[in-house]
Design an enzyme around this catalytic site. Structure first.
Site, PDB file in Angstrom:
ATOM      1  CG  HIS A  12      -3.079  -1.507  -6.760  1.00  0.00           C
ATOM      2  ND1 HIS A  12      -3.511  -0.814  -5.643  1.00  0.00           N
ATOM      3  CD2 HIS A  12      -3.061  -2.817  -6.374  1.00  0.00           C
ATOM      4  CE1 HIS A  12      -3.758  -1.662  -4.658  1.00  0.00           C
ATOM      5  NE2 HIS A  12      -3.501  -2.898  -5.087  1.00  0.00           N
ATOM      6  CD  GLU A  39      -2.878   2.601  -5.648  1.00  0.00           C
ATOM      7  OE1 GLU A  39      -3.841   1.836  -5.833  1.00  0.00           O
ATOM      8  OE2 GLU A  39      -1.846   2.250  -5.085  1.00  0.00           O
ATOM      9  NE  ARG A  53      -4.207  -1.623   0.173  1.00  0.00           N
ATOM     10  CZ  ARG A  53      -4.282  -2.739  -0.556  1.00  0.00           C
ATOM     11  NH1 ARG A  53      -3.311  -3.077  -1.377  1.00  0.00           N
ATOM     12  NH2 ARG A  53      -5.355  -3.512  -0.474  1.00  0.00           N
TER      13      ARG A  53
HETATM   14  N1  LIG Z   1      -0.236  -4.777  -4.833  1.00  0.00           N
HETATM   15  C1  LIG Z   1      -1.300  -5.555  -4.782  1.00  0.00           C
HETATM   16  O1  LIG Z   1      -2.031  -5.681  -5.746  1.00  0.00           O
HETATM   17  C2  LIG Z   1      -1.592  -6.324  -3.548  1.00  0.00           C
HETATM   18  C3  LIG Z   1      -1.299  -5.802  -2.316  1.00  0.00           C
HETATM   19  N2  LIG Z   1      -1.582  -6.522  -1.189  1.00  0.00           N
HETATM   20  C4  LIG Z   1      -1.250  -5.930   0.119  1.00  0.00           C
HETATM   21  O2  LIG Z   1      -0.352  -6.808   0.776  1.00  0.00           O
HETATM   22  C5  LIG Z   1      -0.689  -6.855   2.147  1.00  0.00           C
HETATM   23  C6  LIG Z   1      -0.139  -8.118   2.776  1.00  0.00           C
HETATM   24  O3  LIG Z   1      -0.853  -9.254   2.354  1.00  0.00           O
HETATM   25  P1  LIG Z   1      -0.595 -10.696   3.028  1.00  0.00           P
HETATM   26  O4  LIG Z   1       0.840 -11.054   2.955  1.00  0.00           O
HETATM   27  O5  LIG Z   1      -1.590 -11.618   2.465  1.00  0.00           O
HETATM   28  O6  LIG Z   1      -0.944 -10.338   4.539  1.00  0.00           O
HETATM   29  P2  LIG Z   1      -0.518 -11.134   5.853  1.00  0.00           P
HETATM   30  O7  LIG Z   1      -1.479 -10.703   6.905  1.00  0.00           O
HETATM   31  O8  LIG Z   1      -0.380 -12.582   5.572  1.00  0.00           O
HETATM   32  O9  LIG Z   1       0.944 -10.561   6.181  1.00  0.00           O
HETATM   33  C7  LIG Z   1       1.177  -9.327   6.735  1.00  0.00           C
HETATM   34  C8  LIG Z   1       2.363  -9.455   7.696  1.00  0.00           C
HETATM   35  O10 LIG Z   1       2.684  -8.147   8.167  1.00  0.00           O
HETATM   36  C9  LIG Z   1       3.035  -8.243   9.546  1.00  0.00           C
HETATM   37  N3  LIG Z   1       2.791  -6.961  10.201  1.00  0.00           N
HETATM   38  C10 LIG Z   1       1.607  -6.319  10.356  1.00  0.00           C
HETATM   39  N4  LIG Z   1       1.793  -5.141  10.989  1.00  0.00           N
HETATM   40  C11 LIG Z   1       3.123  -5.049  11.248  1.00  0.00           C
HETATM   41  C12 LIG Z   1       3.938  -4.061  11.864  1.00  0.00           C
HETATM   42  N5  LIG Z   1       3.414  -2.931  12.369  1.00  0.00           N
HETATM   43  N6  LIG Z   1       5.270  -4.295  11.948  1.00  0.00           N
HETATM   44  C13 LIG Z   1       5.803  -5.438  11.456  1.00  0.00           C
HETATM   45  N7  LIG Z   1       5.087  -6.399  10.838  1.00  0.00           N
HETATM   46  C14 LIG Z   1       3.754  -6.200  10.739  1.00  0.00           C
HETATM   47  C15 LIG Z   1       2.159  -9.344  10.113  1.00  0.00           C
HETATM   48  O11 LIG Z   1       2.784  -9.921  11.263  1.00  0.00           O
HETATM   49  C16 LIG Z   1       2.064 -10.317   8.928  1.00  0.00           C
HETATM   50  O12 LIG Z   1       3.011 -11.347   9.025  1.00  0.00           O
HETATM   51  C17 LIG Z   1      -2.210  -6.737   2.142  1.00  0.00           C
HETATM   52  O13 LIG Z   1      -2.694  -6.247   3.367  1.00  0.00           O
HETATM   53  C18 LIG Z   1      -2.466  -5.759   1.018  1.00  0.00           C
HETATM   54  O14 LIG Z   1      -2.487  -4.453   1.496  1.00  0.00           O
HETATM   55  C19 LIG Z   1      -2.113  -7.759  -1.252  1.00  0.00           C
HETATM   56  C20 LIG Z   1      -2.425  -8.319  -2.458  1.00  0.00           C
HETATM   57  C21 LIG Z   1      -2.208  -7.642  -3.702  1.00  0.00           C
HETATM   58  O1  LIG Z   2      -6.054  -7.729  -2.585  1.00  0.00           O
HETATM   59  C1  LIG Z   2      -5.552  -6.610  -2.377  1.00  0.00           C
HETATM   60  O2  LIG Z   2      -5.425  -6.138  -1.240  1.00  0.00           O
HETATM   61  C2  LIG Z   2      -5.110  -5.797  -3.507  1.00  0.00           C
HETATM   62  O3  LIG Z   2      -4.442  -4.816  -3.345  1.00  0.00           O
HETATM   63  C3  LIG Z   2      -5.488  -6.164  -4.888  1.00  0.00           C
HETATM   64  O4  LIG Z   2      -5.459  -7.484  -5.139  1.00  0.00           O
END
Ligand SMILES: NC(=O)C1=CN([C@@H]2O[C@H](COP(=O)(O)OP(=O)(O)OC[C@H]3O[C@@H](n4cnc5c(N)ncnc54)[C@H](O)[C@@H]3O)[C@@H](O)[C@H]2O)C=CC1
Ligand SMILES: O=C(O)C(=O)CO
Length: 319
Positions: A285, A266, A237
């Protein structure tokens, strides 16, 4: 009586048909200024909402007295006020796992493209400017064997770290909510303090969720701690980074380059200098945007919604 569902994102026909078989559906392919009032009106009578990318604030949700579930076609839930939904007893479901590997692929594409200047040099060839052998000014830097610092070692962080360690022989450092011993054991990764990670990493890669704790976590101080040769990658993000500080770090050569899939605003403001900078690879994105994965996400969101409306527990419940 059928439950009323408002869909606010383009959905494939078979998935719409599944919803229509069980629910009365009001369908918006996208929300814009032209249909925002109609969308707000439809939400008032909704039992379920399904879509993505639209911020559903209190003004929109307060009048929705029958609302039982919101099913977002995303893993990120920063566009919702989760505490408010919890207070209201509105379920929130998301789409984890199914997009993990695709998003890790995109992040790795950013790593390779930034280090090897793939976009800039492909443009050079397309423009017909390849008239003699490339010189040093067009060389990139290696990816294999370098150190990657992962901010976030959750689902996507682990998938990126696996590619880095096993595919590219990279050393993996990370900052995460907690240590992940299985990743340490499998990949030789190490959890370290943030400042240590910033000082030691050739690639700093953000895969954190956007929360009150992570908002603007990377700013001027953090860029100053990075190596002058560091490449900064953001695949989660935009608001986790102070974008003005990032622009300054890139302009002043505090860091070497950046690969960005996400931005503070965005779509991008027309005057945002990032996409025009030679040392930046900017994507719109598209982390999870493949045909297969976007379909699987929408399918998972439909499953979650229908389960919630039937009174069952959705498989991917956030709150
Ligand atoms: N660019 C894109 O299209 C996409 C972006 N995303 C973003 O990626 C993020 C992560 O997705 P996942 O890996 O599935 O989530 P997840 O919940 O599996 O992993 C997030 C990790 O961040 C850690 N974390 C949270 N707050 C923290 C902090 N303050 N300090 C240190 N570590 C911290 C957690 O312990 C966790 O291990 C989503 O929340 C989303 O915003 C996800 C999918 C697609
Ligand atoms: O799933 C999300 O959080 C995205 O950013 C788009 O897949």
């Amino acid at each position: 009586m059928k439950k009323h569902v408002v869909v606010y994102k383009k959905l494939a026909e078979p998935l719409l048909a599944r919803l229509r078989a069980e629910c009365e559906v009001t369908y918006f392919e996208a929300i814009d200024a032209g249909n925002r009032a109609a969308f707000a009106d439809a939400i008032r009578g909704a039992h379920g909402l399904l879509g993505a990318s639209v911020r559903l604030d209190r003004a929109l949700l307060d009048p929705a007295l029958d609302l039982h579930i919101i099913s977002t076609i995303s893993v990120g839930v920063d566009q919702f006020d989760v505490d408010y939904l919890r207070e209201r007893g509105i379920l929130l479901a998301n789409t984890p796992d199914v997009l993990t590997e695709t998003t890790a692929d995109t992040i790795f594409a950013l790593i390779l493209a930034s280090a090897r200047r793939v976009v800039e040099l492909a443009e050079f060839v397309k423009a017909g400017r390849w008239t003699r052998s490339v010189g040093e000014s067009q060389y990139g830097v290696n990816v294999h064997g370098k150190t990657i610092g992962m901010l976030g070692m959750g689902r996507i962080g682990r998938a990126v770290a696996r590619r880095a360690a096993l595919g590219f022989g990279m050393q993996v450092l990370y900052v995460n909510g907690e240590a992940v011993p299985e990743v340490d054991a499998a990949l030789g990764a190490r959890q370290v303090a943030l400042d240590h990670l910033l000082a030691k990493s050739d690639f700093v890669c953000v895969v954190l969720p956007l929360t009150a704790q992570t908002e603007r976590m990377i700013g001027r101080r953090e860029f100053a701690l990075m190596r002058p040769g560091a490449i900064f990658i953001n695949g989660s993000r935009g608001r986790i980074v102070d974008e003005a500080a990032l622009i300054e770090a890139l302009q002043q050569g505090t860091i070497h380059g950046a690969g960005l899939d996400v931005f503070e605003r965005e779509p991008l403001a027309p005057d945002n200098p990032l996409p025009g900078m030679a040392n930046v690879v900017a994507l719109p994105h598209i982390g999870s945007a493949t045909h297969e994965t976007r379909y699987a996400m929408a399918q998972q969101a439909v499953d979650n919604l229908l389960a919630g409306l039937r009174g069952e527990r959705p498989r991917h419940l956030v709150s």
